[in-house]
Design an enzyme around this catalytic site. Structure first.
Site, short mmCIF file in Angstrom:
data_model
loop_
_atom_site.label_atom_id
_atom_site.label_comp_id
_atom_site.label_asym_id
_atom_site.label_seq_id
_atom_site.Cartn_x
_atom_site.Cartn_y
_atom_site.Cartn_z
NE ARG A 6 -1.48 2.43 2.85
CZ ARG A 6 -0.90 3.75 3.53
NH1 ARG A 6 -0.78 4.74 2.61
NH2 ARG A 6 -0.73 3.60 4.77
CG ASP A 7 3.03 4.49 2.68
OD1 ASP A 7 3.32 5.45 1.72
OD2 ASP A 7 2.89 5.34 3.88
CE1 TYR A 134 -1.81 4.10 8.86
CE2 TYR A 134 -3.74 3.06 7.51
CZ TYR A 134 -2.24 3.09 7.73
OH TYR A 134 -1.43 2.25 7.33
CD GLU A 136 -4.24 11.69 5.66
OE1 GLU A 136 -5.28 11.62 5.72
OE2 GLU A 136 -3.41 11.61 4.70
CB THR A 169 1.04 11.77 7.72
OG1 THR A 169 0.05 11.01 8.47
CG2 THR A 169 0.63 11.91 6.34
CG HIS A 197 2.42 4.81 8.63
ND1 HIS A 197 1.98 3.68 8.01
CD2 HIS A 197 3.16 5.79 8.00
CE1 HIS A 197 2.08 3.98 7.01
NE2 HIS A 197 2.83 5.15 6.76
CG HIS A 199 6.13 8.65 6.15
ND1 HIS A 199 6.02 8.27 4.59
CD2 HIS A 199 4.78 8.11 6.30
CE1 HIS A 199 5.02 7.59 4.22
NE2 HIS A 199 4.31 7.42 5.30
C1 ACO Z 1 -1.20 8.57 4.57
C2 ACO Z 1 -1.53 8.27 3.19
O1 ACO Z 1 -0.58 7.73 2.70
S1 ACO Z 1 -3.24 8.16 2.72
C3 ACO Z 1 -3.06 7.43 1.07
C4 ACO Z 1 -4.44 7.20 0.87
N1 ACO Z 1 -4.51 6.23 -0.31
C5 ACO Z 1 -4.61 6.88 -1.62
O2 ACO Z 1 -4.97 8.05 -1.82
C6 ACO Z 1 -4.66 5.84 -2.69
C7 ACO Z 1 -4.71 6.25 -4.17
N2 ACO Z 1 -5.73 7.19 -4.41
C8 ACO Z 1 -6.59 7.10 -5.18
O3 ACO Z 1 -6.69 6.14 -6.14
C9 ACO Z 1 -7.74 8.34 -5.34
O4 ACO Z 1 -7.47 9.48 -4.72
C10 ACO Z 1 -9.20 7.92 -4.59
C11 ACO Z 1 -9.81 6.70 -5.53
C12 ACO Z 1 -8.97 7.21 -3.35
C13 ACO Z 1 -9.78 8.92 -4.69
O5 ACO Z 1 -10.13 9.57 -5.78
P1 ACO Z 1 -10.91 10.98 -6.36
O6 ACO Z 1 -12.36 10.75 -5.78
O7 ACO Z 1 -10.56 11.30 -7.64
O8 ACO Z 1 -10.56 12.00 -5.15
P2 ACO Z 1 -9.14 12.92 -5.07
O9 ACO Z 1 -8.01 11.89 -5.35
O10 ACO Z 1 -9.12 14.01 -5.73
O11 ACO Z 1 -8.89 12.94 -3.36
C14 ACO Z 1 -9.48 13.85 -2.72
C15 ACO Z 1 -10.72 14.01 -2.03
O12 ACO Z 1 -10.68 12.74 -1.04
C16 ACO Z 1 -11.25 13.26 -0.02
N3 ACO Z 1 -10.49 12.70 1.29
C17 ACO Z 1 -9.40 12.95 1.63
N4 ACO Z 1 -9.10 11.99 2.95
C18 ACO Z 1 -10.22 11.64 2.93
C19 ACO Z 1 -10.79 10.61 4.11
N5 ACO Z 1 -9.83 10.13 4.69
N6 ACO Z 1 -11.92 9.99 3.96
C20 ACO Z 1 -12.57 10.53 2.89
N7 ACO Z 1 -12.51 11.28 2.03
C21 ACO Z 1 -11.11 11.81 2.03
C22 ACO Z 1 -10.57 14.69 -0.14
O13 ACO Z 1 -11.63 15.74 0.92
C23 ACO Z 1 -11.42 15.18 -1.45
O14 ACO Z 1 -12.76 15.06 -1.52
P3 ACO Z 1 -13.49 16.17 -2.50
O15 ACO Z 1 -13.01 15.98 -3.80
O16 ACO Z 1 -14.86 15.79 -2.14
O17 ACO Z 1 -12.82 17.59 -1.96
#
Ligand code: ACO
Length: 506
Positions: A6-7, A134, A136, A169, A197, A199
């Protein structure tokens, strides 16, 4: 908990395909025996869905399903449903651990966010899915908005949440801060299971993980080779070694498999392991200074607890300008060669001279150097390349014709190939396999580099790895032309295996 899948996959440029993810998950759980793996984030893509499904099907058959986890979002039912459909049983719910993430990214008040999180937790409970959360950006949260962190924790502590996972983070903490902030958490929530966790933005990930252990944290997040977003996470190999050697901690990790698994992840991720990376880097068990080799000869005076054999590796002694007789003797012993004092002195002088010119001297070069220096005559001359022709033409298959002499007898053969060198090797293979009915080594790695020093920008160095009779040979060729460099490396290899062949057929 290992989060390579994942990460680790959040390393820029890394993308695993489903069968690679399955293979890595199997290695992590079955070979290395990590306690838990986080394999992706929910909702990412169809490919990721497929990968989690494959991993969960396999894990269920092995009774390991409870060890597979997926990061999910505070998005009502969406992430839980996605995870449920893959067959996975654990969600690592990404809640906001700092006020600014809550109000500025989600645009929610703390009370709204808490209510949203509780909704997801209850929904997951209904689906019989275990929830870890998490917090975050917790490291910023506990520094700048601790009252927010405590409000969220207080609101969640009586739910079914199994583990609270505290991420640094942005990699902003140092070990003293980790201890200070973790102790605050432990004091307020003494019976809660916390994961940490880290970094590596300040190169402190491993130190911070250890500080977390000292503060009473129960779970650690690591990745293979320290892969992860930006500067990465804490590498499993280093964390394991320190836990064992510095804290006498018992883990389930089989450290003898760490190196092999690191190499698989290196290959699938395309992110090369630095040569000086502790435990798994190519050079970390190589003594370079002559005085160190001498001390090892006397009573392993330059060895520490990180013995290479623990990790399925071997100590090596480098050859170059800082080698003394002891380094060279160690390498000769490995090759089954012995020299008298005078020959030893001459060979040492020659190696120092080559090292001074920035020439890379490998163990496989040693018989050639010995032969060269002592006018030995036999090593390196049993197989000679008498003549060859290779062509390259647009629209036509490359061809090679060659004549070699093996122990005084000449053989000639031709072949086509996918490239000039491939054609050359195919022609050789015909001589060995068809004409002579002998085995031919398998080429397992082929690397082309510009030699160190940069003084000969017209030269290329070809380093080829071969496997033959369960032995590994690495040979090197240097030439202005890449094919010629590869051919030189190949001829060295043929002479090395000729010695093996004679030994085995005495
Ligand atoms: C600490 C970490 O490393 S966290 C890692 C989390 N994992 C990832 O991000 C995996 C890869 N991400 C993705 O494939 C995509 O970002 C997805 C599928 C998760 C979401 O995609 P999209 O819907 O296109 O949104 P986008 O990528 O722009 O992310 C931003 C949205 O996520 C929302 N968001 C951020 N964190 C969270 C959360 N913890 N829970 C819910 N929504 C969240 C933001 O508010 C934003 O929403 P908005 O567009 O309504 O303002």
């Amino acid at each position: 908990m290992d989060t390579t899948l994942r990460d680790g996959e959040q390393t820029s440029g890394v993308s695993f395909v489903p069968h690679e993810k399955l293979m890595i998950a199997r290695l992590l759980l079955e070979d290395l025996k990590v306690d838990r793996v986080e394999v992706t984030s929910a909702r990412v893509s169809e490919g990721e869905f497929e990968a989690v499904k494959m991993i969960c099907d396999w894990a269920a058959r092995r009774n390991l399903l409870h060890k597979v986890e997926v990061l999910g979002f505070v998005d009502g039912h969406t992430s839980v449903d996605w995870i449920q459909r893959t067959g996975c049983r654990v969600i690592n719910l990404l809640c906001k651990g700092s006020l600014k993430h809550c109000t500025q990214q989600l645009k929610k008040t703390p009370a709204e966010h808490l209510a949203d999180v509780i909704d997801v937790v209850h929904y997951a409970d209904d689906q019989d899915i275990t929830v870890n959360v998490y917090l975050e950006d917790w490291s910023n949260g506990i520094k700048d908005s601790p009252e927010y962190v405590f409000q969220l924790m207080d609101g969640l502590k009586d739910t079914s949440i199994k583990r609270f996972m505290l991420p640094d983070t942005l990699g902003i903490l140092n070990p003293l801060q980790v201890i200070e902030y973790m102790r605050k958490m432990k004091k307020r929530y003494p019976h809660t299971h916390f994961d940490f966790h880290a970094h590596n933005d300040y190169d402190l990930a491993v130190s911070n993980v250890l500080a977390a252990v000292l503060s009473g944290v129960k779970g650690l997040h690591t990745t293979i080779n320290g892969l992860g977003e930006r500067a990465g996470n804490a590498p499993l190999a280093s964390v394991q070694a320190i836990l064992k050697d510095h804290f006498n901690a018992v883990t389930n990790i089989d450290e003898s498999r760490l190196n092999d698994v690191s190499r698989v992840v290196e290959s699938y991720s395309g992110i090369m392991i630095p040569a000086n990376k502790p435990i798994v880097g190519e050079n970390v068990f190589t003594q370079v200074a002559g005085v160190h080799a001498d001390g090892d000869n006397k009573n392993s005076l330059y060895c520490n607890d990180l013995l290479p054999e623990r990790f399925g590796r071997k100590r090596e002694y480098a050859l170059g300008k800082t080698s003394g007789k002891a380094n060279i003797r160690k390498n000769l012993e490995d090759l089954g060669l012995q020299l008298d004092e005078d020959s030893m002195r001459k060979v040492t002088e020659r190696i120092i001279e080559l090292g001074d010119k920035k020439e890379l001297v490998t163990q496989e070069d040693l018989p050639y150097i010995v032969s060269d220096v002592l006018k030995h005559g036999s090593i390196g001359e049993k197989v000679k390349l008498k003549s060859y022709f290779v062509n390259l033409a647009h629209g036509l298959k490359p061809m090679a014709t060659l004549k070699i002499e093996i122990n005084g007898k000449e053989y000639e053969e031709s072949s086509g190939g996918d490239g000039q060198y491939d054609a050359f090797v195919r022609a050789l293979r015909k001589i060995y396999k068809v004409t002579l009915g002998r085995k031919f080594p398998m080429l397992t790695n082929y690397a082309v580099t510009i030699p160190p020093g940069g003084r000969t920008d017209a030269f290329v160095q070809t380093l080829i790895t071969w496997s033959y009779d369960e032995q590994v040979f690495r040979t090197r060729g240097l030439d202005a032309d890449q094919t010629e460099a590869a051919i030189k490396a190949t001829m060295k290899m043929l002479n090395l295996i000729e010695d093996e062949y004679e030994k085995n057929n005495d």
